[in-house]
Write a protein that holds these residues in place. Structure first.
Motif, PDB file in Angstrom:
ATOM      1  N   LEU A  25     -16.464 -67.822 -52.255  1.00 21.87           N
ATOM      2  CA  LEU A  25     -17.030 -67.046 -53.349  1.00 21.87           C
ATOM      3  C   LEU A  25     -17.036 -67.867 -54.638  1.00 21.87           C
ATOM      4  CD1 LEU A  25     -18.016 -64.380 -54.639  1.00 21.87           C
ATOM      5  CD2 LEU A  25     -15.600 -63.795 -54.983  1.00 21.87           C
ATOM      6  N   GLN A  26     -18.164 -67.879 -55.327  1.00 21.79           N
ATOM      7  CA  GLN A  26     -18.299 -68.555 -56.603  1.00 21.79           C
ATOM      8  C   GLN A  26     -18.954 -67.597 -57.597  1.00 21.79           C
ATOM      9  OE1 GLN A  26     -20.678 -71.955 -55.406  1.00 21.79           O
ATOM     10  NE2 GLN A  26     -18.877 -73.280 -55.430  1.00 21.79           N
ATOM     11  N   LYS A  27     -18.486 -67.655 -58.824  1.00 18.61           N
ATOM     12  CA  LYS A  27     -19.003 -66.766 -59.865  1.00 18.61           C
ATOM     13  C   LYS A  27     -19.628 -67.583 -60.988  1.00 18.61           C
ATOM     14  CE  LYS A  27     -15.796 -62.896 -59.200  1.00 18.61           C
ATOM     15  NZ  LYS A  27     -14.818 -61.991 -59.879  1.00 18.61           N
ATOM     16  N   ASN A  28     -20.786 -67.076 -61.444  1.00 20.23           N
ATOM     17  CA  ASN A  28     -21.472 -67.656 -62.606  1.00 20.23           C
ATOM     18  C   ASN A  28     -21.685 -69.168 -62.449  1.00 20.23           C
ATOM     19  OD1 ASN A  28     -21.355 -65.073 -63.736  1.00 20.23           O
ATOM     20  ND2 ASN A  28     -19.452 -65.514 -64.831  1.00 20.23           N
ATOM     21  N   CYS A 253     -29.039 -60.915 -83.305  1.00 15.31           N
ATOM     22  CA  CYS A 253     -29.451 -61.146 -81.914  1.00 15.31           C
ATOM     23  C   CYS A 253     -28.722 -62.324 -81.265  1.00 15.31           C
ATOM     24  CB  CYS A 253     -30.956 -61.346 -81.852  1.00 15.31           C
ATOM     25  SG  CYS A 253     -31.897 -59.843 -82.218  1.00 15.31           S
ATOM     26  N   PRO A 254     -28.557 -63.477 -81.933  1.00 18.34           N
ATOM     27  CA  PRO A 254     -27.742 -64.544 -81.329  1.00 18.34           C
ATOM     28  C   PRO A 254     -26.309 -64.120 -81.054  1.00 18.34           C
ATOM     29  CG  PRO A 254     -29.086 -65.442 -83.084  1.00 18.34           C
ATOM     30  CD  PRO A 254     -29.249 -63.952 -83.150  1.00 18.34           C
ATOM     31  N   TYR A 255     -25.729 -63.316 -81.953  1.00 16.42           N
ATOM     32  CA  TYR A 255     -24.352 -62.849 -81.734  1.00 16.42           C
ATOM     33  C   TYR A 255     -24.284 -61.944 -80.502  1.00 16.42           C
ATOM     34  CZ  TYR A 255     -20.007 -60.293 -82.446  1.00 16.42           C
ATOM     35  OH  TYR A 255     -18.774 -59.697 -82.280  1.00 16.42           O
ATOM     36  N   CYS A 256     -25.270 -61.059 -80.359  1.00 15.42           N
ATOM     37  CA  CYS A 256     -25.284 -60.175 -79.186  1.00 15.42           C
ATOM     38  C   CYS A 256     -25.462 -60.981 -77.902  1.00 15.42           C
ATOM     39  CB  CYS A 256     -26.405 -59.145 -79.330  1.00 15.42           C
ATOM     40  SG  CYS A 256     -26.152 -57.950 -80.654  1.00 15.42           S
ATOM     41  N   LEU A 257     -26.272 -62.022 -77.954  1.00  7.22           N
ATOM     42  CA  LEU A 257     -26.466 -62.864 -76.772  1.00  7.22           C
ATOM     43  C   LEU A 257     -25.164 -63.545 -76.369  1.00  7.22           C
ATOM     44  CD1 LEU A 257     -28.307 -64.224 -74.676  1.00  7.22           C
ATOM     45  CD2 LEU A 257     -28.786 -65.990 -76.374  1.00  7.22           C
ATOM     46  N   ILE A 258     -24.446 -64.067 -77.335  1.00  9.27           N
ATOM     47  CA  ILE A 258     -23.172 -64.733 -77.033  1.00  9.27           C
ATOM     48  C   ILE A 258     -22.171 -63.749 -76.441  1.00  9.27           C
ATOM     49  CG2 ILE A 258     -21.248 -66.009 -78.021  1.00  9.27           C
ATOM     50  CD1 ILE A 258     -23.827 -67.595 -77.910  1.00  9.27           C
ATOM     51  N   LEU A 262     -20.444 -63.164 -72.018  1.00  2.51           N
ATOM     52  CA  LEU A 262     -19.090 -62.993 -71.494  1.00  2.51           C
ATOM     53  C   LEU A 262     -19.025 -61.936 -70.402  1.00  2.51           C
ATOM     54  CD1 LEU A 262     -17.139 -63.079 -74.892  1.00  2.51           C
ATOM     55  CD2 LEU A 262     -17.562 -64.971 -73.311  1.00  2.51           C
ATOM     56  N   LEU A 263     -20.011 -61.040 -70.376  1.00  4.01           N
ATOM     57  CA  LEU A 263     -20.023 -59.963 -69.384  1.00  4.01           C
ATOM     58  C   LEU A 263     -20.803 -60.330 -68.128  1.00  4.01           C
ATOM     59  CD1 LEU A 263     -20.675 -56.958 -71.813  1.00  4.01           C
ATOM     60  CD2 LEU A 263     -18.483 -57.858 -71.021  1.00  4.01           C
ATOM     61  N   LYS A 264     -21.369 -61.508 -68.094  1.00  6.40           N
ATOM     62  CA  LYS A 264     -22.155 -61.917 -66.933  1.00  6.40           C
ATOM     63  C   LYS A 264     -21.238 -62.181 -65.743  1.00  6.40           C
ATOM     64  CE  LYS A 264     -25.804 -64.252 -67.593  1.00  6.40           C
ATOM     65  NZ  LYS A 264     -26.799 -65.294 -67.919  1.00  6.40           N
ATOM     66  N   ASP A 265     -21.615 -61.672 -64.578  1.00  9.69           N
ATOM     67  CA  ASP A 265     -20.772 -61.801 -63.381  1.00  9.69           C
ATOM     68  C   ASP A 265     -21.668 -61.953 -62.159  1.00  9.69           C
ATOM     69  OD1 ASP A 265     -18.547 -61.955 -61.804  1.00  9.69           O
ATOM     70  OD2 ASP A 265     -18.164 -59.811 -61.738  1.00  9.69           O
ATOM     71  N   ASN A 266     -22.295 -63.114 -62.036  1.00  6.66           N
ATOM     72  CA  ASN A 266     -23.130 -63.410 -60.868  1.00  6.66           C
ATOM     73  C   ASN A 266     -22.277 -64.059 -59.781  1.00  6.66           C
ATOM     74  OD1 ASN A 266     -25.346 -62.489 -62.255  1.00  6.66           O
ATOM     75  ND2 ASN A 266     -25.924 -64.517 -63.006  1.00  6.66           N
ATOM     76  N   ILE A 267     -22.410 -63.574 -58.567  1.00  5.56           N
ATOM     77  CA  ILE A 267     -21.616 -64.096 -57.456  1.00  5.56           C
ATOM     78  C   ILE A 267     -22.509 -64.868 -56.495  1.00  5.56           C
ATOM     79  CG2 ILE A 267     -19.891 -62.289 -57.628  1.00  5.56           C
ATOM     80  CD1 ILE A 267     -21.211 -60.883 -55.280  1.00  5.56           C
TER      81      ILE A 267
END
Length: 285
Positions: A25-28, A253-258, A262-267
């Motif tokens: 398993l690998q994330k992000n 918008c750049p702050y929201c993107l950053i 942190l919430l990205k969780d692709n496996i």
């Protein structure tokens, strides 16, 4: 012992997996880490294009109200174009011109042909939309300028990007608005100014961004201040709303993107579809 193979009979059900299955398993794996300053820098392209539309609309309003004469606008645009032309070559020392093989004489001929063509057809542009109501012209112009902003090439590799369509929509909007000006000379100057700010100005922006980032940031700030100052003379509420929009695009918008990164969780793991990375072109012979 269970093996991850299909060619051997095993005393396990087809959907059986052991405890080692999640070891791969690998994330992000392909997630990109952005820096806030870099995102703010890239958002300057959007801010500059919004300011370009703002400057164009404010200039048209000045022309329609009689505050700005066509001779004054044409002279200012001509001087600005000459300075921008010199700066365009000075940024990279003429390397881009040498690679393209285009001469200054060719640029001069193209400019003269466009100017003569636009001036000759300015009476037609002035009377082109006489049978259309003014409210319809304003609605069409607003829709075309919005489409120009949507399809403009901000540097993203997306299917929606179309520089040709974006420029055509901006010129169409300029022709519609120019047809509501008092005289043919006003229409000629307005269309010429639209070509300068929607076609030539983005080219200079792109080169400044690639060659001199600090100069690009300074030009972006000055251009935004000029657009806000011009808009403030027409509507203080509009200037406040436009300032809020620029701050949201370049700051919020750049702050929201950053934060959302942190919430990205692709496996990724052995359940993904197989990717054939070997060159199989020899089998196509």
């Amino acid at each position: 012992r269970w093996q991850k193979v299909l060619y051997e009979r095993q005393p396990f059900p087809d959907n059986y997996v052991d405890q080692r299955f999640l070891e791969e398993l690998q994330k992000n794996v392909h997630a990109r880490q952005y820096r806030y300053q870099a995102v703010v820098f890239q958002s300057g392209v959007v801010a500059q294009q919004l300011c370009s539309v703002c400057v164009f609309v404010v200039t048209w309003w000045y022309m329609d109200a009689g505050v700005l004469s066509p001779q004054g606008l044409f002279g200012t645009a001509l001087v600005s174009s000459l300075l921008g032309y010199v700066l365009f070559d000075a940024v990279d020392g003429g390397a881009g011109r040498w690679e393209s093989g285009r001469t200054r004489w060719a640029d001069l001929k193209s400019t003269l042909v466009f100017t003569a063509f636009t001036y000759g057809f300015s009476p037609v542009l002035k009377t082109l939309t006489e049978s259309i109501s003014t409210d319809t012209i304003y609605a069409m112009s607003a829709l075309m300028l919005l489409g120009h902003l949507i399809f403009f090439d901000y540097g993203a590799n997306a299917a929606i990007v179309s520089s040709t369509l974006s420029l055509n929509m901006a010129i169409f909007a300029s022709v519609c608005l120019a047809s509501r000006l008092p005289r043919s000379l006003h229409a000629f100057v307005m269309v010429t100014f639209a070509m300068q700010i929607f076609a030539l100005w983005p080219m200079l922006q792109k080169k400044l961004k690639a060659q001199t980032p600090r100069c690009y940031v300074g030009v972006t700030v000055l251009f935004a201040l000029a657009a806000l100052a011009g808009l403030a003379t027409i509507s203080s509420v509009g200037a406040i709303l436009f300032t809020s929009l620029l701050l949201a695009i370049c700051g919020l918008c750049p702050y929201c993107l950053i934060r959302l990164q942190l919430l990205k969780d692709n496996i990724h793991g052995p359940w993904d579809e197989a990717e054939i990375k070997e060159d199989l072109s020899r089998f196509l012979m």
